[in-house]
Structures are given as C-alpha cells and as structure tokens.
Motif scaffolding. Structure first.
Motif, PDB file in Angstrom:
ATOM      1  N   LEU A  41       0.826  -1.204   0.000  1.00 46.35           N
ATOM      2  CA  LEU A  41       0.000   0.000   0.000  1.00 46.35           C
ATOM      3  C   LEU A  41       0.859   1.253   0.000  1.00 46.35           C
ATOM      4  O   LEU A  41       0.561   2.223  -0.692  1.00 46.35           O
ATOM      5  CB  LEU A  41      -0.922   0.007   1.222  1.00 46.35           C
ATOM      6  N   ASP A  42       1.926   1.251   0.779  1.00 44.78           N
ATOM      7  CA  ASP A  42       2.851   2.377   0.842  1.00 44.78           C
ATOM      8  C   ASP A  42       3.427   2.658  -0.538  1.00 44.78           C
ATOM      9  O   ASP A  42       3.515   3.800  -0.974  1.00 44.78           O
ATOM     10  CB  ASP A  42       3.958   2.070   1.856  1.00 44.78           C
ATOM     11  N   THR A  43       3.806   1.604  -1.238  1.00 44.42           N
ATOM     12  CA  THR A  43       4.360   1.746  -2.579  1.00 44.42           C
ATOM     13  C   THR A  43       3.320   2.316  -3.532  1.00 44.42           C
ATOM     14  O   THR A  43       3.624   3.192  -4.345  1.00 44.42           O
ATOM     15  CB  THR A  43       4.869   0.380  -3.094  1.00 44.42           C
ATOM     16  N   LYS A  44       2.053   1.862  -3.431  1.00 45.18           N
ATOM     17  CA  LYS A  44       1.000   2.377  -4.293  1.00 45.18           C
ATOM     18  C   LYS A  44       0.765   3.860  -4.060  1.00 45.18           C
ATOM     19  O   LYS A  44       0.596   4.625  -4.999  1.00 45.18           O
ATOM     20  CB  LYS A  44      -0.297   1.602  -4.068  1.00 45.18           C
ATOM     21  N   VAL A  45       0.740   4.292  -2.799  1.00 48.65           N
ATOM     22  CA  VAL A  45       0.540   5.706  -2.493  1.00 48.65           C
ATOM     23  C   VAL A  45       1.710   6.528  -3.019  1.00 48.65           C
ATOM     24  O   VAL A  45       1.516   7.580  -3.624  1.00 48.65           O
ATOM     25  CB  VAL A  45       0.359   5.921  -0.966  1.00 48.65           C
ATOM     26  N   THR A  46       2.927   6.053  -2.822  1.00 50.70           N
ATOM     27  CA  THR A  46       4.108   6.753  -3.324  1.00 50.70           C
ATOM     28  C   THR A  46       4.046   6.879  -4.838  1.00 50.70           C
ATOM     29  O   THR A  46       4.301   7.949  -5.392  1.00 50.70           O
ATOM     30  CB  THR A  46       5.393   6.020  -2.891  1.00 50.70           C
ATOM     31  N   ASP A  47       3.678   5.794  -5.521  1.00 50.56           N
ATOM     32  CA  ASP A  47       3.564   5.828  -6.981  1.00 50.56           C
ATOM     33  C   ASP A  47       2.466   6.790  -7.421  1.00 50.56           C
ATOM     34  O   ASP A  47       2.620   7.513  -8.401  1.00 50.56           O
ATOM     35  CB  ASP A  47       3.267   4.432  -7.538  1.00 50.56           C
ATOM     36  N   LEU A  48       1.346   6.799  -6.717  1.00 47.45           N
ATOM     37  CA  LEU A  48       0.222   7.657  -7.066  1.00 47.45           C
ATOM     38  C   LEU A  48       0.604   9.130  -6.987  1.00 47.45           C
ATOM     39  O   LEU A  48       0.189   9.935  -7.807  1.00 47.45           O
ATOM     40  CB  LEU A  48      -0.964   7.368  -6.139  1.00 47.45           C
ATOM     41  N   LEU A  49       1.408   9.492  -6.004  1.00 42.74           N
ATOM     42  CA  LEU A  49       1.765  10.900  -5.794  1.00 42.74           C
ATOM     43  C   LEU A  49       3.117  11.280  -6.394  1.00 42.74           C
ATOM     44  O   LEU A  49       3.545  12.424  -6.263  1.00 42.74           O
ATOM     45  CB  LEU A  49       1.757  11.207  -4.297  1.00 42.74           C
ATOM     46  N   ALA A  50       3.768  10.355  -7.085  1.00 43.32           N
ATOM     47  CA  ALA A  50       5.122  10.599  -7.585  1.00 43.32           C
ATOM     48  C   ALA A  50       5.208  11.803  -8.509  1.00 43.32           C
ATOM     49  O   ALA A  50       6.138  12.595  -8.420  1.00 43.32           O
ATOM     50  CB  ALA A  50       5.655   9.355  -8.283  1.00 43.32           C
ATOM     51  N   ASP A  51       4.261  11.971  -9.407  1.00 41.64           N
ATOM     52  CA  ASP A  51       4.331  13.043 -10.393  1.00 41.64           C
ATOM     53  C   ASP A  51       3.398  14.207 -10.087  1.00 41.64           C
ATOM     54  O   ASP A  51       3.110  15.023 -10.956  1.00 41.64           O
ATOM     55  CB  ASP A  51       4.006  12.475 -11.784  1.00 41.64           C
ATOM     56  N   VAL A  52       2.922  14.292  -8.856  1.00 34.75           N
ATOM     57  CA  VAL A  52       1.997  15.359  -8.484  1.00 34.75           C
ATOM     58  C   VAL A  52       2.743  16.682  -8.390  1.00 34.75           C
ATOM     59  O   VAL A  52       3.805  16.768  -7.785  1.00 34.75           O
ATOM     60  CB  VAL A  52       1.308  15.030  -7.144  1.00 34.75           C
ATOM     61  N   VAL A  53       2.166  17.699  -9.010  1.00 33.77           N
ATOM     62  CA  VAL A  53       2.721  19.053  -8.932  1.00 33.77           C
ATOM     63  C   VAL A  53       1.742  19.889  -8.107  1.00 33.77           C
ATOM     64  O   VAL A  53       0.625  20.163  -8.544  1.00 33.77           O
ATOM     65  CB  VAL A  53       2.892  19.669 -10.337  1.00 33.77           C
ATOM     66  N   TRP A  54       2.153  20.234  -6.903  1.00 31.67           N
ATOM     67  CA  TRP A  54       1.297  20.999  -5.997  1.00 31.67           C
ATOM     68  C   TRP A  54       1.304  22.465  -6.365  1.00 31.67           C
ATOM     69  O   TRP A  54       2.345  23.028  -6.695  1.00 31.67           O
ATOM     70  CB  TRP A  54       1.765  20.834  -4.554  1.00 31.67           C
ATOM     71  N   GLN A  55       0.130  23.098  -6.305  1.00 31.35           N
ATOM     72  CA  GLN A  55      -0.007  24.536  -6.512  1.00 31.35           C
ATOM     73  C   GLN A  55      -0.538  25.148  -5.225  1.00 31.35           C
ATOM     74  O   GLN A  55      -1.450  24.596  -4.605  1.00 31.35           O
ATOM     75  CB  GLN A  55      -0.985  24.827  -7.641  1.00 31.35           C
ATOM     76  N   GLU A  56       0.021  26.283  -4.831  1.00 28.92           N
ATOM     77  CA  GLU A  56      -0.461  26.945  -3.619  1.00 28.92           C
ATOM     78  C   GLU A  56      -1.762  27.670  -3.904  1.00 28.92           C
ATOM     79  O   GLU A  56      -1.926  28.288  -4.948  1.00 28.92           O
ATOM     80  CB  GLU A  56       0.583  27.924  -3.084  1.00 28.92           C
ATOM     81  N   ALA A  57      -2.685  27.592  -2.962  1.00 26.15           N
ATOM     82  CA  ALA A  57      -3.961  28.298  -3.083  1.00 26.15           C
ATOM     83  C   ALA A  57      -3.743  29.767  -2.735  1.00 26.15           C
ATOM     84  O   ALA A  57      -3.056  30.083  -1.770  1.00 26.15           O
ATOM     85  CB  ALA A  57      -4.988  27.683  -2.145  1.00 26.15           C
ATOM     86  N   GLU A  58      -4.320  30.642  -3.530  1.00 28.48           N
ATOM     87  CA  GLU A  58      -4.299  32.075  -3.222  1.00 28.48           C
ATOM     88  C   GLU A  58      -5.537  32.356  -2.374  1.00 28.48           C
ATOM     89  O   GLU A  58      -6.661  32.377  -2.872  1.00 28.48           O
ATOM     90  CB  GLU A  58      -4.335  32.904  -4.502  1.00 28.48           C
ATOM     91  N   LEU A  59      -5.324  32.522  -1.079  1.00 35.11           N
ATOM     92  CA  LEU A  59      -6.426  32.654  -0.133  1.00 35.11           C
ATOM     93  C   LEU A  59      -7.047  34.043  -0.186  1.00 35.11           C
ATOM     94  O   LEU A  59      -6.353  35.039  -0.393  1.00 35.11           O
ATOM     95  CB  LEU A  59      -5.945  32.335   1.277  1.00 35.11           C
ATOM     96  N   LEU A  60      -8.365  34.101   0.023  1.00 33.73           N
ATOM     97  CA  LEU A  60      -9.134  35.340  -0.058  1.00 33.73           C
ATOM     98  C   LEU A  60      -9.877  35.590   1.250  1.00 33.73           C
ATOM     99  O   LEU A  60      -9.979  34.707   2.100  1.00 33.73           O
ATOM    100  CB  LEU A  60     -10.135  35.237  -1.219  1.00 33.73           C
TER     101      LEU A  60
END
Length: 159
Positions: A38-57
C-alpha cells in the motif's frame, strides 16, 4: 482449530487452541507485506503530483509553516488538497480560494474539520461544509463559529 480471515488469510486461533507465537509471527509477516504494498502504491500515485499553492481570499491565511493550502491533480485525475487555514471570514458563502480551470469538478460539496477554540473543550472539532462551484470558486457551504483552523487534508475528488 485455527480459522482464517477471508481477505488476508490471517490465522485466528480459537479460544480453546494452544497458543503459539508462530501463527502470530506469520500474521505479522502478511500484514507487513500488505502495508508495504500500500505504501508503494501511495508513493507511486503521488510521484508526479505538482502541488499549486492556493491564493487565499477574505482574510484567510495559512495555518503556519508546513500547512500551506495546496491542491494538485494525481495521475488518476483526482483533485487532491492539503494544508490548513485560519483567521478568515466565517460567514456562509465566503470565498476561500479559486481552483484553476483544469481542476474544477462539476458542483461538489464536501465536509472538512474545523477546530473551535472558543468552546469549553479547546480542541472540539466540527464538520464544516465546503462548496466547489463549476467555475472553481471554493466557498464555505455553512457558517462557522470562530475557528482555530480549517483543515483541508485528505480531500480527494474524482474529476
């Protein structure tokens, strides 16, 4: 006579069985191997994720270092969020942030947790509704009494 669980074949000795550590150790090996998978699956799932910061209002700000509100698409086209925010306007309909065009679900409502430090129990958590409109505007779907923070962790929405 030992019975076995249906999913992972873990041994379940009966109350009348003689106890041995060997079946317990075998169970631990099965659990360890399954969790590693399961750990490997989660790591693989998030491997190519590019996080963007939310501009809070509307006065909302990051809860602090390490809690910056962010969002991304995983490789299965799920909108995922993380972080925590504080100190903003808590009236129903208040805009928190706006999602980019490629991360907008059709109308969606979710519940997140809010920590209310004005209650007799300073760590009382309540469910708060967030609404996401098709134009990407994320608003409070319910009013919030004063909050210490609003958690965005573990939000995942299939687009």
């Amino acid at each position: 006579m030992v019975k076995y669980t249906p999913n992972y074949n873990l041994g379940k000795p009966e109350g009348t069985d003689m106890y041995s550590v060997l079946p317990q150790n075998a169970n631990m090996d099965i659990i360890d191997t399954t969790l590693k998978g399961l750990d490997t699956k989660v790591t693989d799932l998030l491997a190519d994720v590019v996080w963007q910061e939310a501009e809070l209002l509307n006065g909302w700000e990051s809860y602090g270092i390490g809690y910056q509100p962010k969002f991304a698409l995983d490789k299965h086209n799920n909108l995922i969020m993380k972080g925590a925010i504080k100190n903003g306007v808590t009236t129903k309909g208040t805009v928190l942030f706006i999602l980019p065009e490629n991360m907008r679900p059709v109308v969606y409502r979710i519940f997140v947790t809010s920590c209310n430090n004005q209650s007799p129990n300073p760590y009382e958590y309540k469910a708060i509704e967030l609404a996401i409109a098709p134009n990407g505007i994320v608003t409070l779907g319910s009013s919030i009494p004063y909050t210490q923070f609003l958690g965005l962790e573990n939000i995942s929405i299939k687009l």
